[in-house]
Motif scaffolding. Structure first.
Motif, PDB file in Angstrom:
ATOM      1  N   ALA A  20       0.823  -1.215   0.000  1.00 44.88           N
ATOM      2  CA  ALA A  20       0.000   0.000   0.000  1.00 44.88           C
ATOM      3  C   ALA A  20       0.855   1.261   0.000  1.00 44.88           C
ATOM      4  O   ALA A  20       0.327   2.367  -0.181  1.00 44.88           O
ATOM      5  N   GLY A  21       2.169   1.119   0.199  1.00 47.91           N
ATOM      6  CA  GLY A  21       3.070   2.264   0.097  1.00 47.91           C
ATOM      7  C   GLY A  21       2.811   3.365   1.114  1.00 47.91           C
ATOM      8  O   GLY A  21       2.959   4.548   0.799  1.00 47.91           O
ATOM      9  N   GLY A  22       2.425   3.008   2.320  1.00 50.70           N
ATOM     10  CA  GLY A  22       2.168   4.001   3.348  1.00 50.70           C
ATOM     11  C   GLY A  22       0.725   4.444   3.451  1.00 50.70           C
ATOM     12  O   GLY A  22       0.350   5.154   4.383  1.00 50.70           O
ATOM     13  N   ARG A  63       5.071   0.917  21.463  1.00 49.22           N
ATOM     14  CA  ARG A  63       5.272   2.153  20.708  1.00 49.22           C
ATOM     15  C   ARG A  63       5.809   1.810  19.320  1.00 49.22           C
ATOM     16  O   ARG A  63       6.973   2.032  19.010  1.00 49.22           O
ATOM     17  N   PRO A  64       4.968   1.245  18.484  1.00 52.33           N
ATOM     18  CA  PRO A  64       5.425   0.771  17.166  1.00 52.33           C
ATOM     19  C   PRO A  64       5.906   1.918  16.292  1.00 52.33           C
ATOM     20  O   PRO A  64       5.359   3.021  16.318  1.00 52.33           O
ATOM     21  N   ARG A  65       6.950   1.641  15.507  1.00 48.75           N
ATOM     22  CA  ARG A  65       7.497   2.629  14.577  1.00 48.75           C
ATOM     23  C   ARG A  65       7.243   2.250  13.124  1.00 48.75           C
ATOM     24  O   ARG A  65       7.438   3.066  12.230  1.00 48.75           O
ATOM     25  N   ALA A  78       5.174   1.872   7.785  1.00 47.29           N
ATOM     26  CA  ALA A  78       6.164   2.940   7.628  1.00 47.29           C
ATOM     27  C   ALA A  78       7.542   2.313   7.542  1.00 47.29           C
ATOM     28  O   ALA A  78       7.927   1.525   8.407  1.00 47.29           O
ATOM     29  N   GLU A  79       8.311   2.657   6.483  1.00 45.65           N
ATOM     30  CA  GLU A  79       9.623   2.055   6.278  1.00 45.65           C
ATOM     31  C   GLU A  79      10.679   2.585   7.239  1.00 45.65           C
ATOM     32  O   GLU A  79      11.432   1.842   7.829  1.00 45.65           O
ATOM     33  N   ALA A  80      10.726   3.930   7.394  1.00 44.60           N
ATOM     34  CA  ALA A  80      11.792   4.537   8.186  1.00 44.60           C
ATOM     35  C   ALA A  80      11.304   4.859   9.582  1.00 44.60           C
ATOM     36  O   ALA A  80      10.136   5.163   9.810  1.00 44.60           O
TER      37      ALA A  80
END
Length: 340
Positions: A20-22, A63-65, A78-80
């Protein structure tokens, strides 16, 4: 972090989110694309799987990133590490927003926090038992202390049926070689709160299995929705009654606002709420009809929604909830159906 073993379902969920690319992916879309559910099916399966994934791939699952929650929509990837959670795109107007039931919800969550491990929500069809159970799970999941799951048991009768429903809610791979052992192991993996929804058809063997889970798995709590009390040891019953008049009218107003339908005069809304008997499902069915059916006609022909189903002389096609829904859908014009 070394290699992390993932189930096929977890891999499929990650692929869908990454592809979905974000873009925030709604839960309903994930249920269709990953689990193959039919459109309109609601389940906590997505949330349960996301929690397990976070425990495996996030440095701090609390606290997921990467695996991000988008409130009011679903989830996004989210990739970064420095990517902020995406803003929720304007969703379709929600038809399950909180209207009433605050006291019942506080009591249910309070029972669970107090250590009651088997709570049965009882009440007539359409009273909102499932909604109350789902909302309680959402509140518990938001605290991040316990995993949650939601098993749809409307068609479950036997112990095998119950195992299948809970296995699906826990996203266990299918078919299971030893369903009883594998489901128990999954339930034993950590503190969980689960819902077994529409459990009134469960037979004695299925009820014994459910009771045994609660008795032998001290970190498990179960909320059951049913039209009848189960009669199990330690069961705490909480009735879900039709909405009082003021809350029923407030629910109607909220749904009409969400659908951008001008409300009729207050006195007619009050009469419509009374005609529906305060049942949230009947009110939900009535709201979209007001876009095409005059309120006086709806009041005169209210039995088309099955509101007279309890009368002994009621039309047989209105004596079941499914028939009532089918009858109401038949009254909708195509453009009204398209808004759901």
């Amino acid at each position: 972090m070394g290699p992390v073993p993932l189930t096929e379902t977890e891999v499929a969920l990650l692929r869908c989110l990454v592809a979905a690319g974000g873009r925030p992916v709604p839960r309903e879309e994930l249920l269709r694309e990953v689990w193959g559910y039919a459109p309109g099916v609601r389940s906590r399966t997505v949330d349960t799987t996301v929690q397990r994934l976070r425990a495996k791939i996030e440095a701090d699952p609390g606290r997921p990133r990467h695996l991000l929650t988008v409130r009011g929509t679903g989830y996004a990837w989210a990739e970064a590490d420095d990517v902020a959670p995406p803003a929720a795109s304007p969703p379709f107007p929600r038809l399950d927003r909180i209207v009433g039931r605050e006291a019942e919800l506080r009591a249910l969550v309070g029972d669970l926090h107090a250590g009651h491990r088997l709570v049965t929500l009882t009440g007539p069809s359409g009273a909102g038992k499932t909604w109350a159970a789902r909302r309680a799970l959402t509140q518990i999941a938001d605290l991040g202390r316990r995993a949650v799951w939601f098993a749809e048991a409307a068609r479950a009768v036997t112990a095998a049926d119950l195992l299948d429903a809970v296995a699906a809610a826990l996203s266990l791979p299918s078919p299971l070689l030893d369903p009883d052992r594998q489901v128990r192991e999954a339930l034993r993996a950590g503190p969980t709160v689960g819902v077994v929804d529409d459990a009134q058809l469960l037979d004695d063997d299925a009820l014994r299995l459910l009771s045994d889970w609660v008795r032998t798995l001290p970190e498990l709590a179960v909320v059951v929705t049913s039209q009848r009390v189960l009669g199990l040891e330690g069961e705490r019953r909480q009735p879900i009654e039709p909405l009082p008049a003021d809350q029923a009218v407030a629910l109607l107003r909220d749904r009409l606002e969400a659908l951008a339908i001008p409300p009729p005069p207050s006195a007619r809304l009050q009469a419509l709420a009374e005609r529906a008997g305060g049942l949230p499902l009947a009110l939900e069915l009535a709201a979209p009809l007001l876009d095409t059916v005059p309120v006086d006609q709806l009041l005169a022909e209210g039995d088309v929604l099955g509101w007279t189903a309890e009368r002994p002389d009621a039309d047989p096609r209105h004596r079941t909830l499914g028939a009532a829904i089918a009858a109401s859908v038949a009254r909708l014009e195509p453009r009204t159906c398209g808004r759901w």
